[in-house]
Design a protein around this motif. Structure first.
Motif, short mmCIF file in Angstrom:
data_model
loop_
_atom_site.label_atom_id
_atom_site.label_comp_id
_atom_site.label_asym_id
_atom_site.label_seq_id
_atom_site.Cartn_x
_atom_site.Cartn_y
_atom_site.Cartn_z
N HIS A 264 34.99 56.23 35.35
CA HIS A 264 33.83 55.31 35.36
C HIS A 264 34.70 54.00 34.80
O HIS A 264 34.91 52.86 35.10
CB HIS A 264 32.89 55.59 34.23
CG HIS A 264 31.93 54.22 34.30
ND1 HIS A 264 31.10 53.70 35.19
CD2 HIS A 264 31.72 53.69 33.18
CE1 HIS A 264 30.40 52.80 34.70
NE2 HIS A 264 30.74 52.63 33.50
N ILE A 265 35.78 54.10 33.70
CA ILE A 265 36.49 53.18 32.99
C ILE A 265 37.49 52.65 34.00
O ILE A 265 37.66 51.59 34.27
CB ILE A 265 36.99 53.74 31.76
CG1 ILE A 265 36.28 53.94 30.75
CG2 ILE A 265 38.28 52.83 31.41
CD1 ILE A 265 36.54 54.69 29.31
N ALA A 266 38.18 53.50 34.69
CA ALA A 266 39.15 53.24 35.86
C ALA A 266 38.54 52.45 36.74
O ALA A 266 39.10 51.38 37.28
CB ALA A 266 39.74 54.45 36.01
N ILE A 267 37.37 52.72 37.26
CA ILE A 267 36.68 52.02 38.34
C ILE A 267 36.16 50.69 37.79
O ILE A 267 36.46 49.74 38.50
CB ILE A 267 35.33 52.66 38.91
CG1 ILE A 267 35.99 53.75 39.83
CG2 ILE A 267 34.42 51.61 39.80
CD1 ILE A 267 34.94 54.80 40.20
N ALA A 268 35.72 50.52 36.59
CA ALA A 268 35.30 49.16 35.99
C ALA A 268 36.61 48.41 35.82
O ALA A 268 36.28 46.87 35.81
CB ALA A 268 34.51 49.36 34.65
N GLN A 269 37.65 48.87 35.50
CA GLN A 269 38.84 48.05 35.36
C GLN A 269 39.12 47.22 36.73
O GLN A 269 39.65 46.25 36.71
CB GLN A 269 40.03 48.78 34.74
CG GLN A 269 39.91 48.92 33.37
CD GLN A 269 41.09 49.93 32.77
OE1 GLN A 269 41.65 50.36 33.41
NE2 GLN A 269 40.99 49.92 31.31
N ASP A 270 38.96 48.14 37.56
CA ASP A 270 39.34 47.39 39.19
C ASP A 270 38.44 46.46 39.73
O ASP A 270 38.84 45.79 40.66
CB ASP A 270 39.47 48.71 39.95
CG ASP A 270 40.77 49.42 39.85
OD1 ASP A 270 41.80 48.91 39.32
OD2 ASP A 270 40.80 50.73 40.28
N GLN A 271 37.33 46.48 39.20
CA GLN A 271 36.11 45.44 39.81
C GLN A 271 36.53 44.00 39.02
O GLN A 271 37.14 43.95 38.01
CB GLN A 271 34.71 45.79 39.20
CG GLN A 271 34.47 47.04 39.82
CD GLN A 271 33.13 47.47 39.49
OE1 GLN A 271 32.47 46.90 38.24
NE2 GLN A 271 32.40 48.54 40.15
N ASP A 272 35.92 42.85 39.82
CA ASP A 272 36.07 41.56 39.28
C ASP A 272 35.32 41.49 38.19
O ASP A 272 34.31 41.75 38.02
CB ASP A 272 35.75 40.57 40.46
CG ASP A 272 36.82 40.72 41.75
OD1 ASP A 272 38.24 40.99 41.41
OD2 ASP A 272 36.28 40.28 42.88
N PRO A 273 35.81 40.73 37.25
CA PRO A 273 34.95 40.37 35.96
C PRO A 273 33.91 39.48 36.46
O PRO A 273 33.83 38.89 37.50
CB PRO A 273 36.06 39.77 35.07
CG PRO A 273 36.83 39.21 35.99
CD PRO A 273 37.28 39.94 37.17
N ALA A 274 32.97 39.40 35.55
CA ALA A 274 31.72 38.57 35.98
C ALA A 274 32.09 37.25 36.11
O ALA A 274 33.15 36.66 35.26
CB ALA A 274 30.69 38.81 34.66
N PRO A 275 31.40 36.55 36.90
CA PRO A 275 31.92 34.89 37.03
C PRO A 275 31.72 34.06 35.50
O PRO A 275 30.83 34.40 35.19
CB PRO A 275 31.10 34.58 38.15
CG PRO A 275 30.14 35.40 38.29
CD PRO A 275 30.47 36.90 37.70
N ALA A 276 32.72 33.37 35.28
CA ALA A 276 32.85 32.47 34.10
C ALA A 276 31.69 31.39 34.37
O ALA A 276 31.54 31.31 35.74
CB ALA A 276 34.03 32.19 33.92
N GLU A 277 31.23 31.18 33.42
CA GLU A 277 30.38 29.64 33.60
C GLU A 277 31.16 28.61 33.85
O GLU A 277 32.14 28.33 33.51
CB GLU A 277 29.79 29.36 31.97
CG GLU A 277 28.71 30.42 31.62
CD GLU A 277 27.32 30.20 32.26
OE1 GLU A 277 26.90 29.18 32.63
OE2 GLU A 277 26.88 31.46 32.45
N PRO A 278 30.58 27.76 34.92
CA PRO A 278 31.26 26.70 35.43
C PRO A 278 31.55 25.56 34.16
O PRO A 278 30.79 25.45 33.55
CB PRO A 278 30.40 26.13 36.67
CG PRO A 278 28.97 26.70 36.31
CD PRO A 278 29.28 27.89 35.42
N ARG A 279 32.71 25.11 34.51
CA ARG A 279 32.97 23.94 33.34
C ARG A 279 33.05 22.83 34.02
O ARG A 279 33.45 22.53 35.18
CB ARG A 279 34.47 24.32 32.94
CG ARG A 279 34.97 25.55 32.34
CD ARG A 279 36.28 25.46 31.59
NE ARG A 279 37.07 24.92 32.52
CZ ARG A 279 38.32 24.75 32.43
NH1 ARG A 279 38.92 25.33 31.55
NH2 ARG A 279 38.95 24.01 33.40
N LEU A 280 32.67 21.55 33.30
CA LEU A 280 32.57 20.41 33.64
C LEU A 280 34.23 19.87 33.72
O LEU A 280 34.89 20.13 32.61
CB LEU A 280 31.88 19.28 32.91
CG LEU A 280 30.48 19.53 33.07
CD1 LEU A 280 29.82 18.48 31.80
CD2 LEU A 280 29.96 19.08 34.26
#
Length: 190
Positions: A18-34
């Motif tokens: 489960h940890i290995a699979i989670a590391q391969d996934q894209d991180p949650a999108p960051a909040e847009p910056r102005l």
């Protein structure tokens, strides 16, 4: 002991997968910056009528020149709490504006040698008799206006330079295209 180790490794294997699979996934999108934030740089000033741009010159440090589409250029202290302003130029009698405000005073630049020669350049729309001209390469059309790049001299009035529209207007370019982008590009070449 071997049995305990085997049991622990069997239990830990799904967690490691489960940890290995989670590391391969894209991180949650960051909040847009102005990238740019609009702020009122001169909050104490009375409202400007259709301001288009602000110019500065090293020959007049601490001052900003606010260009208004209606034909005025104001000299304003570059301080947030400053309320005073003076008129550097009033070209309202020379420019053409329409109800959509796509015309008017569209550009302003100080000559690179402004300290020595006192020249400034303005770009504005001018009413003309109807002519057929080239709007852009390959496109001919009829028009009753043109974009003008004009050079003006300045004069001292009470120790402050102001545009002298009687002394030295010189049309340096006249285009059938009323595009303010064209004006800006031509002013940058001056």
């Amino acid at each position: 002991m071997r049995t305990v180790m085997r049991a622990l490794s069997i239990l830990a294997f799904p967690l490691l997968v489960h940890i290995a699979i989670a590391q391969d996934q894209d991180p949650a999108p960051a909040e847009p910056r102005l990238l740019v934030e609009a702020v009122n740089a001169l909050p104490a000033q009375a409202k400007f009528d259709r301001p288009l741009l602000v110019e500065f010159t090293a020959t007049d440090p601490g001052m900003a020149y606010v260009v208004s589409q209606s034909g005025f250029i104001y000299r304003v202290p570059n301080k947030a709490d400053a309320k005073e302003r003076t008129t550097f130029a009033d070209l309202s009698d020379r420019i053409y504006t329409n109800e959509n405000w796509e015309e008017g005073l569209l550009g302003f630049a100080f000559d690179p040698d402004y300290l020595q020669n006192g020249y400034v350049y303005v770009c504005y729309s001018e009413k003309t008799p109807q002519v057929q001209g080239e709007m852009y390469p390959g496109k001919k059309a009829k028009s009753t206006r043109q974009s003008v790049i004009a050079r003006y001299g300045t004069k001292l009035v009470d120790g402050v330079r102001v545009l002298d529209k009687e002394r030295s207007e010189e049309h340096t370019s006249e285009l059938q295209s009323p595009c303010n982008l064209v004006c800006r590009l031509l002013l940058e070449k001056k």
